[in-house]
Design a protein around this motif. Structure first.
Motif, PDB file in Angstrom:
ATOM      1  N   PHE A  10     -30.362 -24.983   4.771  1.00  0.00           N
ATOM      2  CA  PHE A  10     -31.235 -24.465   3.712  1.00  0.00           C
ATOM      3  C   PHE A  10     -31.317 -25.478   2.573  1.00  0.00           C
ATOM      4  N   ASN A  11     -31.797 -26.660   2.930  1.00  0.00           N
ATOM      5  CA  ASN A  11     -31.743 -27.842   2.076  1.00  0.00           C
ATOM      6  C   ASN A  11     -33.130 -28.377   1.748  1.00  0.00           C
ATOM      7  N   PRO A  12     -34.001 -27.618   1.071  1.00  0.00           N
ATOM      8  CA  PRO A  12     -33.828 -26.285   0.492  1.00  0.00           C
ATOM      9  C   PRO A  12     -34.341 -25.190   1.427  1.00  0.00           C
ATOM     10  N   VAL A  13     -34.033 -23.948   1.054  1.00  0.00           N
ATOM     11  CA  VAL A  13     -34.605 -22.802   1.751  1.00  0.00           C
ATOM     12  C   VAL A  13     -36.106 -22.811   1.474  1.00  0.00           C
ATOM     13  N   HIS A  14     -36.909 -22.487   2.491  1.00  0.00           N
ATOM     14  CA  HIS A  14     -38.362 -22.507   2.305  1.00  0.00           C
ATOM     15  C   HIS A  14     -38.984 -21.255   2.923  1.00  0.00           C
ATOM     16  N   VAL A  15     -40.295 -21.121   2.764  1.00  0.00           N
ATOM     17  CA  VAL A  15     -40.962 -19.904   3.219  1.00  0.00           C
ATOM     18  C   VAL A  15     -40.846 -19.722   4.728  1.00  0.00           C
ATOM     19  N   GLY A  16     -40.754 -20.799   5.485  1.00  0.00           N
ATOM     20  CA  GLY A  16     -40.556 -20.678   6.930  1.00  0.00           C
ATOM     21  C   GLY A  16     -39.257 -19.950   7.245  1.00  0.00           C
ATOM     22  N   HIS A  17     -38.174 -20.314   6.555  1.00  0.00           N
ATOM     23  CA  HIS A  17     -36.896 -19.627   6.726  1.00  0.00           C
ATOM     24  C   HIS A  17     -37.031 -18.142   6.399  1.00  0.00           C
ATOM     25  N   MET A  18     -37.712 -17.869   5.286  1.00  0.00           N
ATOM     26  CA  MET A  18     -37.823 -16.487   4.818  1.00  0.00           C
ATOM     27  C   MET A  18     -38.680 -15.639   5.765  1.00  0.00           C
ATOM     28  N   SER A 157     -40.982 -27.993   7.005  1.00  0.00           N
ATOM     29  CA  SER A 157     -39.621 -28.520   7.130  1.00  0.00           C
ATOM     30  C   SER A 157     -39.041 -28.835   5.763  1.00  0.00           C
ATOM     31  N   ALA A 158     -37.733 -28.689   5.679  1.00  0.00           N
ATOM     32  CA  ALA A 158     -37.026 -29.030   4.441  1.00  0.00           C
ATOM     33  C   ALA A 158     -37.143 -30.524   4.175  1.00  0.00           C
ATOM     34  N   THR A 159     -37.182 -31.336   5.224  1.00  0.00           N
ATOM     35  CA  THR A 159     -37.336 -32.789   5.068  1.00  0.00           C
ATOM     36  C   THR A 159     -38.650 -33.102   4.348  1.00  0.00           C
ATOM     37  N   PHE A 160     -39.743 -32.454   4.778  1.00  0.00           N
ATOM     38  CA  PHE A 160     -41.043 -32.652   4.139  1.00  0.00           C
ATOM     39  C   PHE A 160     -40.986 -32.241   2.669  1.00  0.00           C
ATOM     40  N   ILE A 161     -40.332 -31.117   2.383  1.00  0.00           N
ATOM     41  CA  ILE A 161     -40.242 -30.610   1.009  1.00  0.00           C
ATOM     42  C   ILE A 161     -39.444 -31.574   0.130  1.00  0.00           C
ATOM     43  N   ARG A 162     -38.330 -32.084   0.649  1.00  0.00           N
ATOM     44  CA  ARG A 162     -37.531 -33.046  -0.136  1.00  0.00           C
ATOM     45  C   ARG A 162     -38.348 -34.305  -0.439  1.00  0.00           C
ATOM     46  N   GLN A 163     -39.091 -34.785   0.560  1.00  0.00           N
ATOM     47  CA  GLN A 163     -39.915 -35.983   0.349  1.00  0.00           C
ATOM     48  C   GLN A 163     -41.021 -35.703  -0.673  1.00  0.00           C
ATOM     49  N   ALA A 164     -41.620 -34.528  -0.587  1.00  0.00           N
ATOM     50  CA  ALA A 164     -42.657 -34.162  -1.553  1.00  0.00           C
ATOM     51  C   ALA A 164     -42.095 -34.174  -2.973  1.00  0.00           C
ATOM     52  N   LEU A 165     -40.898 -33.651  -3.144  1.00  0.00           N
ATOM     53  CA  LEU A 165     -40.266 -33.663  -4.471  1.00  0.00           C
ATOM     54  C   LEU A 165     -40.007 -35.095  -4.940  1.00  0.00           C
ATOM     55  N   ARG A 166     -39.509 -35.943  -4.050  1.00  0.00           N
ATOM     56  CA  ARG A 166     -39.267 -37.341  -4.419  1.00  0.00           C
ATOM     57  C   ARG A 166     -40.576 -38.046  -4.804  1.00  0.00           C
ATOM     58  N   ASP A 167     -41.671 -37.648  -4.150  1.00  0.00           N
ATOM     59  CA  ASP A 167     -42.976 -38.251  -4.422  1.00  0.00           C
ATOM     60  C   ASP A 167     -43.692 -37.616  -5.610  1.00  0.00           C
ATOM     61  N   GLY A 168     -43.051 -36.643  -6.246  1.00  0.00           N
ATOM     62  CA  GLY A 168     -43.651 -35.991  -7.404  1.00  0.00           C
ATOM     63  C   GLY A 168     -44.763 -35.013  -7.057  1.00  0.00           C
ATOM     64  N   LYS A 169     -44.787 -34.523  -5.831  1.00  0.00           N
ATOM     65  CA  LYS A 169     -45.808 -33.571  -5.386  1.00  0.00           C
ATOM     66  C   LYS A 169     -45.337 -32.143  -5.634  1.00  0.00           C
ATOM     67  N   SER A 170     -46.287 -31.230  -5.748  1.00  0.00           N
ATOM     68  CA  SER A 170     -45.946 -29.821  -5.919  1.00  0.00           C
ATOM     69  C   SER A 170     -45.493 -29.221  -4.589  1.00  0.00           C
ATOM     70  N   ILE A 171     -44.469 -28.400  -4.657  1.00  0.00           N
ATOM     71  CA  ILE A 171     -44.002 -27.667  -3.473  1.00  0.00           C
ATOM     72  C   ILE A 171     -44.263 -26.170  -3.621  1.00  0.00           C
ATOM     73  N   GLN A 172     -45.065 -25.825  -4.614  1.00  0.00           N
ATOM     74  CA  GLN A 172     -45.414 -24.410  -4.792  1.00  0.00           C
ATOM     75  C   GLN A 172     -46.032 -23.898  -3.497  1.00  0.00           C
ATOM     76  N   TYR A 173     -45.696 -22.716  -3.113  1.00  0.00           N
ATOM     77  CA  TYR A 173     -46.135 -22.023  -1.892  1.00  0.00           C
ATOM     78  C   TYR A 173     -45.385 -22.483  -0.640  1.00  0.00           C
ATOM     79  N   LEU A 174     -44.626 -23.569  -0.715  1.00  0.00           N
ATOM     80  CA  LEU A 174     -43.798 -23.991   0.422  1.00  0.00           C
ATOM     81  C   LEU A 174     -42.414 -23.365   0.354  1.00  0.00           C
ATOM     82  N   VAL A 175     -42.009 -22.980  -0.834  1.00  0.00           N
ATOM     83  CA  VAL A 175     -40.716 -22.328  -1.057  1.00  0.00           C
ATOM     84  C   VAL A 175     -40.985 -21.029  -1.808  1.00  0.00           C
ATOM     85  N   PRO A 176     -40.072 -20.048  -1.738  1.00  0.00           N
ATOM     86  CA  PRO A 176     -40.261 -18.828  -2.532  1.00  0.00           C
ATOM     87  C   PRO A 176     -40.379 -19.166  -4.021  1.00  0.00           C
TER      88      PRO A 176
END
Length: 190
Positions: A10-18, A157-176
């Motif tokens: 859960f690195n991080p937990v995302h909507v797919g997990h939920m 994937s959590a990998t995609f979400i972590r990369q998006a954060l590193r790239d300064g992209k929004s992850i809204q709607y990908l995580v709760p």
């Protein structure tokens, strides 16, 4: 009580997990799903993991308000790396009246034969498997301990979400939403 154990980094937990956790508690005979935050998966590098307690907090934020989903830190006190069989034995001793089942993706089922004491898990526990894109589970379709659950297919994937954060992209709607707000104010993954 019938409890499904959904192990993960859960690195991080995302909507797919939920979605998977909610599907399992709504469309199977489970009473609850415990989302078990794993400190160290023996098959993954720990260097990419956020702090255990940050990951636990994100799962707690994600499950807050749903009494059928719960965050669990049960593996935090167990030896590392975390082996599922050891956790199962510990949980059965601690909660002898609960009937525990495993929840896993088809990607994990393909490699299940590599798990520590996988035969004992198959003998004593039910495994609920959700399909994953590009992974075939037919070899286990008729196994008495394995139930393939027709859950929604997610390609988040959590990998995609972590990369998006590193790239300064929004992850809204990908995580709760509460996790999004937590990560928006946190330096984690940046």
């Amino acid at each position: 009580m019938k409890v499904g154990l959904f192990f993960g980094s859960f690195n991080p937990v995302h909507v797919g997990h939920m979605i998977i956790a909610n599907h399992m508690v709504e469309y199977t005979d489970l009473d609850q799903v415990w989302m078990v935050v794993s400190p160290q998966n023996p098959f993954k590098k720990s260097s990419n993991l956020a702090n255990d307690y940050d990951r636990l907090q994100m799962v707690e934020l994600a499950t807050n308000g749903n009494d059928r989903l719960r965050a669990s830190n049960i593996e935090f006190a167990l030896p590392k790396p975390s082996y599922t069989i050891d956790t199962l034995v510990y949980l059965k001793e601690k909660y002898p009246n609960n009937d525990f089942s495993l929840i896993m993706g088809g990607d994990n089922l393909v490699h299940f034969h590599k798990w520590k004491n996988y035969e004992a898990i198959l003998e004593h526990y039910r495994i609920l498997v959700y399909k994953r894109p590009n992974y075939v589970t037919e070899a286990y379709d008729n196994h008495p301990s394995i139930q393939i659950v027709d859950a929604p297919l997610m390609q988040i994937s959590a990998t995609f979400i972590r990369q998006a954060l590193r790239d300064g992209k929004s992850i809204q709607y990908l995580v709760p939403d509460p996790v999004w707000k937590f990560l928006d104010l946190s330096p984690i993954y940046r």
